[in-house]
Structure formats: C-alpha cells, structure tokens
Design a protein around this motif. Structure first.
Motif, PDB file in Angstrom:
ATOM      1  N   CYS A 120      39.930  45.585 -12.768  1.00 25.05           N
ATOM      2  CA  CYS A 120      39.360  45.414 -11.573  1.00 25.05           C
ATOM      3  C   CYS A 120      38.047  45.125 -11.339  1.00 25.05           C
ATOM      4  N   SER A 121      37.206  44.193 -10.887  1.00 28.39           N
ATOM      5  CA  SER A 121      35.957  44.346 -10.406  1.00 28.39           C
ATOM      6  C   SER A 121      35.631  44.995  -9.939  1.00 28.39           C
ATOM      7  N   ILE A 122      35.899  45.389  -9.016  1.00 28.23           N
ATOM      8  CA  ILE A 122      35.420  46.879  -8.050  1.00 28.23           C
ATOM      9  C   ILE A 122      36.493  48.134  -7.197  1.00 28.23           C
ATOM     10  N   CYS A 123      36.410  48.951  -8.087  1.00 31.37           N
ATOM     11  CA  CYS A 123      37.307  50.544  -7.827  1.00 31.37           C
ATOM     12  C   CYS A 123      36.751  50.704  -6.602  1.00 31.37           C
ATOM     13  N   CYS A 124      37.585  50.849  -5.806  1.00 24.80           N
ATOM     14  CA  CYS A 124      36.943  51.717  -4.457  1.00 24.80           C
ATOM     15  C   CYS A 124      37.849  52.877  -4.373  1.00 24.80           C
ATOM     16  N   GLU A 125      36.832  54.343  -3.414  1.00 23.13           N
ATOM     17  CA  GLU A 125      38.408  55.148  -3.163  1.00 23.13           C
ATOM     18  C   GLU A 125      38.890  54.881  -1.885  1.00 23.13           C
ATOM     19  N   GLU A 126      40.169  55.375  -2.595  1.00 22.40           N
ATOM     20  CA  GLU A 126      40.738  55.176  -0.900  1.00 22.40           C
ATOM     21  C   GLU A 126      40.303  56.051   0.047  1.00 22.40           C
ATOM     22  N   GLY A 127      39.868  55.004   0.929  1.00 20.20           N
ATOM     23  CA  GLY A 127      39.832  55.458   2.341  1.00 20.20           C
ATOM     24  C   GLY A 127      38.415  55.015   2.768  1.00 20.20           C
ATOM     25  N   ASP A 128      37.618  54.982   1.469  1.00 20.50           N
ATOM     26  CA  ASP A 128      35.697  54.985   1.798  1.00 20.50           C
ATOM     27  C   ASP A 128      35.924  52.718   2.336  1.00 20.50           C
ATOM     28  N   LYS A 129      35.297  52.902   3.454  1.00 15.34           N
ATOM     29  CA  LYS A 129      35.339  51.787   4.410  1.00 15.34           C
ATOM     30  C   LYS A 129      34.539  50.924   3.975  1.00 15.34           C
ATOM     31  N   THR A 130      33.473  51.398   3.528  1.00 14.82           N
ATOM     32  CA  THR A 130      31.942  50.688   2.859  1.00 14.82           C
ATOM     33  C   THR A 130      31.848  50.162   1.689  1.00 14.82           C
ATOM     34  N   CYS A 131      33.632  50.586   0.971  1.00 13.27           N
ATOM     35  CA  CYS A 131      33.897  49.940  -0.467  1.00 13.27           C
ATOM     36  C   CYS A 131      33.872  48.238  -0.355  1.00 13.27           C
ATOM     37  N   ASN A 132      33.444  47.153  -0.946  1.00 14.81           N
ATOM     38  CA  ASN A 132      33.588  45.676  -0.803  1.00 14.81           C
ATOM     39  C   ASN A 132      33.418  45.534   1.410  1.00 14.81           C
ATOM     40  N   ALA A 133      32.768  45.716   1.742  1.00 17.71           N
ATOM     41  CA  ALA A 133      33.009  45.907   3.041  1.00 17.71           C
ATOM     42  C   ALA A 133      32.243  44.236   3.675  1.00 17.71           C
ATOM     43  N   PHE A 134      31.829  43.106   2.777  1.00 17.88           N
ATOM     44  CA  PHE A 134      32.026  42.100   3.487  1.00 17.88           C
ATOM     45  C   PHE A 134      32.902  41.338   4.720  1.00 17.88           C
ATOM     46  N   ASP A 135      32.420  40.268   5.350  1.00 21.17           N
ATOM     47  CA  ASP A 135      32.851  39.897   5.495  1.00 21.17           C
ATOM     48  C   ASP A 135      34.721  38.885   4.995  1.00 21.17           C
ATOM     49  N   TRP A 136      34.250  38.453   3.940  1.00 23.06           N
ATOM     50  CA  TRP A 136      35.334  37.281   3.599  1.00 23.06           C
ATOM     51  C   TRP A 136      35.933  36.852   4.283  1.00 23.06           C
ATOM     52  N   GLU A 137      34.223  35.838   5.157  1.00 25.03           N
ATOM     53  CA  GLU A 137      35.079  34.631   5.810  1.00 25.03           C
ATOM     54  C   GLU A 137      35.835  33.425   5.218  1.00 25.03           C
ATOM     55  N   GLY A 138      36.668  32.814   4.816  1.00 24.84           N
ATOM     56  CA  GLY A 138      36.955  31.817   3.848  1.00 24.84           C
ATOM     57  C   GLY A 138      36.815  30.746   4.357  1.00 24.84           C
ATOM     58  N   ASN A 139      36.858  30.335   5.858  1.00 25.76           N
ATOM     59  CA  ASN A 139      36.062  29.267   6.353  1.00 25.76           C
ATOM     60  C   ASN A 139      35.958  27.797   6.273  1.00 25.76           C
ATOM     61  N   LEU A 140      36.705  26.884   5.918  1.00 34.19           N
ATOM     62  CA  LEU A 140      35.876  25.450   5.035  1.00 34.19           C
ATOM     63  C   LEU A 140      34.847  25.091   6.316  1.00 34.19           C
ATOM     64  N   ASP A 141      33.389  25.440   5.903  1.00 35.48           N
ATOM     65  CA  ASP A 141      32.168  23.917   5.910  1.00 35.48           C
ATOM     66  C   ASP A 141      32.096  23.393   5.564  1.00 35.48           C
ATOM     67  N   PRO A 142      32.836  22.282   6.086  1.00 36.70           N
ATOM     68  CA  PRO A 142      33.567  20.631   5.605  1.00 36.70           C
ATOM     69  C   PRO A 142      32.462  20.047   4.852  1.00 36.70           C
ATOM     70  N   ILE A 143      32.637  19.401   4.911  1.00 36.62           N
ATOM     71  CA  ILE A 143      30.977  17.979   4.464  1.00 36.62           C
ATOM     72  C   ILE A 143      31.503  16.636   4.179  1.00 36.62           C
ATOM     73  N   TRP A 144      31.236  15.666   4.889  1.00 37.94           N
ATOM     74  CA  TRP A 144      31.367  14.318   5.465  1.00 37.94           C
ATOM     75  C   TRP A 144      31.651  13.751   3.828  1.00 37.94           C
ATOM     76  N   GLU A 145      30.436  14.384   3.197  1.00 39.62           N
ATOM     77  CA  GLU A 145      29.922  13.053   2.049  1.00 39.62           C
ATOM     78  C   GLU A 145      31.101  14.117   0.999  1.00 39.62           C
ATOM     79  N   TYR A 146      32.305  14.485   1.037  1.00 39.51           N
ATOM     80  CA  TYR A 146      33.612  15.574   0.045  1.00 39.51           C
ATOM     81  C   TYR A 146      34.920  14.980   1.279  1.00 39.51           C
ATOM     82  N   GLY A 147      34.678  13.961   2.581  1.00 34.77           N
ATOM     83  CA  GLY A 147      35.302  13.879   2.994  1.00 34.77           C
ATOM     84  C   GLY A 147      35.885  14.985   3.816  1.00 34.77           C
TER      85      GLY A 147
END
Length: 394
Positions: A350-377
C-alpha cells in the motif's frame, strides 16, 4: 500566424492566428481590429499572464468562427461577445467572464457548435427555452460558475448535443427522467456538486452515455440505482457522496467497459464481491469511506490496469496478497490506500496505510471530474484529482 488567404492583387491577409501555450504577458492590443478577416483566433493558456479587459475592438471581428481565449486572466461581460454571430466554437474557460446567459445569447450565435464557459463568474438562471433554440450545440460546458435555479424543463428532442457539463454550480430542484431523455445522443453528462434533491432521475434509456457523474447533490438515500446497469457503454461513473445504501451492486458486472468507478463517501455495506474481477478495464476504483467489511476478494488480481485503489475508512480484514504478491503485474498502480496500519488488514504494498477510524488519513477530496480541453476534443487525456495527486493516463 497560422494561415493566410489571397484577398486579391497579390495581397495576403491572415485568416488564422493560433498562438497557444506561449507565456504571453500583458493585455490584448486594441489594434486587433485591423485583422478583420480573421476566422480563427486562439491565444489560450497563458494563466495569470495575459490579463485585463478584452478590448472592444475584438468584438468587431465578425468573420471569426473559432475564438479561443481560454486559460488566461481576461475579463469581459458575456454579452460583449454577442456581435460575433459567425462563431462555431467559443472557448472562454478559466477567465473572469461575468454576466448572465439571456435569450439574446441564444439568438446571437445561430451557428455555434461548441461553447465552453467553465471556470468563470457567470451567474443567474438559464432561460427556460435554453435547449430549444436553433443553436446546434454539440458541446456545452458551464461547470464551475455560479449558475442557480432549476434546469430548463421546456426541452425539445435534441439529436446534436453530445457533451453537457454543469457541475460545480448552484442548480437546484428535483430532476425527472423527462429532463434528460430528449438528449438522444448525449455521451457525457456531469451534474455533480450542485443542489439537486429528491429521487435520483432514472437515465436507463440513455444508452449512449459513456461518462456519468451525479454525486455531491442532495438526492434521497437509497440502494444503488439498478437502471445504471443498462448503460453498458459507461466508461466513467461517479456517485460520490450520494447516500447510496445496501450492498455492492451485483449487476455492476454488466458495465464491462468501466475504467473509473467512484462510490466513495456512501453507506455501502457488505464485502467486495468476486465479480469485481469482470471489470478488468478498471483504472480507478474509489470505495473509501463506506461501511464495507470482509476480506478482499482474490479476483482483484484481475484488475491489472488499476492506477488508483482507495479502500480506507471501511472495515476490511485479511490481506492484499492478491495484489502485493504480484506487484510486477500491477505496475500501473501508483496509489493504493487501505486501513492497514493496524492488525486487521495486511497490505505491504500500500502507498498509504491508515489507522482504522482515522478520518484525517488521505483526507483529500479526490474529485475525478473531467475538466475538458477543446484541443483534445473534450476527451479524457489525464486523470487529476482536486487537492490530490495527478494521475496521467498514457
């Protein structure tokens, strides 16, 4: 200058000026009015360098068919662009464009096919006949603005719009099947991170969809929508933060084209089923922050295309040997997170091992929405996550 035309008597006049990614500094000159034969004008991607108001002289270039000023720091009212009536493509994303979209806009660009106004400061409600006008839009991207109100409900059948991105606004109301089924050829639909409520709309008849992001709204709590399994062309699906309950949906194995599956921040229970192995094309599997239990299935070893696997904030046990013992087969896996800091789950790779119940671990939002670019169609060229690591796709 990208191209010139013979305008008679041996005189050449530029019809195309395409200067992207050049770190241009300063403001746009008023002398643009002398380029009155321009059909293509693109000065995109000079972030925080090309700034100031868009000069009024630009709006006299009525032969323009493509205008790309995206990813700068330019300011203007959206109504300033109305005189450019021959536009087919308008790309203004990530600037300081303000104002509202009025019915006058709908009449101003009768030939427009691609409109990207994302990442600006536009506000107000969309006109009720927004999707009924004689525009022939194929691409409409309004994400990350300040639009509000309900979506236009007076929609005719539409067999041209393929790409609709409305995420990151303040749209509200209850959505119905009828709000979307008239978009006959829609491939990309993102209405995530708004203020929609009520039941999640049934979009099961929209079988051309390849990308569907519905998360981050206020939809009613309930089990995984069974109609999604009818969308067999889906490549990307996100129901992040949608109060999904019950067990991991059995019928999801019908979505054999999935590359991206985001179900994190829900209330999904039970174990990861063995049929997860049928989704062998998965690159990103985000199941963090649920209520899942049990051992990881050995069938995870079929997912050798994985790049991101997030399993933390659940209650898994056992080990991840089906992946860790074959690390050479999982050479694309650059982010693997689980609750492996304790004794319940063993994951030496594993890249990161969290403690069970530790809500601060890897607490990024992890938004995977596509931000489209017209040059790439307007297609996915890379995965990047808000506040998190950037994952580049070959």
């Amino acid at each position: 200058v990208h191209g010139c035309k013979d305008v008679g008597d041996g005189e050449l006049a530029p019809f195309s000026l395409f200067v992207p990614h050049n770190n241009l500094v300063g403001t746009l000159p008023g002398e643009l009015q002398h380029l009155d034969r321009l059909e293509i004008f693109a000065l995109e991607h000079n972030p925080d360098l090309l700034e100031g108001p868009v000069p009024k002289e630009l709006f006299t270039l009525t032969n323009l068919q493509l205008l790309g000023l995206d990813d700068n720091a330019l300011s203007a009212q959206i109504s300033d662009f109305y005189p450019l009536s021959n536009l087919r493509s308008l790309y203004l994303e990530d600037n300081n464009i303000t104002g509202t979209i009025s019915e006058a806009l709908l009449a101003s660009w009768p030939r427009l096919q691609e409109l990207d106004l994302s990442g600006n400061k536009l506000s107000g409600e969309l006109p009720d006949n927004f999707f009924n006008h004689e525009m022939h839009l194929v691409v409409l991207d309004l994400h990350d603005n300040e639009f509000s109100g309900e979506l236009p409900s007076n929609t005719w059948e539409n067999d041209e719009l393929e790409f609709l991105a409305l995420h990151g606004n303040k749209f509200r109301g209850t959505l119905t099947t009828e709000d979307f089924i008239k978009f006959k050829v829609l491939r990309h639909l993102d209405i995530s991170h708004n203020r929609f409520g009520g039941e999640m709309p049934n979009l099961g008849t929209m079988n051309r969809l390849e990308y569907l992001f519905l998360g981050g709204n206020g939809f009613a709590s309930g089990p995984f929508p069974t109609w999604i399994t009818e969308l067999t062309n889906l490549r990307e699906l996100s129901l992040k933060g949608s109060s999904v309950t019950g067990e991991f949906p059995a019928a999801i194995n019908y979505l054999s084209n999935l590359e991206f599956l985001d179900l994190h921040f829900n209330k999904i229970e039970g174990s990861i089923p063995s049929f997860i192995g049928f989704l062998s094309g998965l690159k990103h599997l985000l199941l963090k922050n649920n209520q899942m239990t049990g051992q990881l299935p050995t069938e995870l070893d079929h997912l050798t295309n994985l790049e991101v696997l997030l399993l933390e904030q659940n209650n898994f046990s056992g080990d991840a040997n089906m992946i860790c013992s074959q690390k050479e087969r999982f050479d694309a896996l650059t982010m693997f997170v689980s609750d492996c800091a304790g004794e319940k789950l063993n994951c030496p790779c594993c890249s990161i091992c969290c403690e069970e119940g530790d809500k601060t671990c890897n607490a990024f939002d992890w938004e995977g929405n596509l931000d489209p670019i017209w040059e790439y169609g307007f297609k996915r060229e890379r995965y990047s996550y808000e506040q998190g690591p950037k994952m580049w796709v070959p």
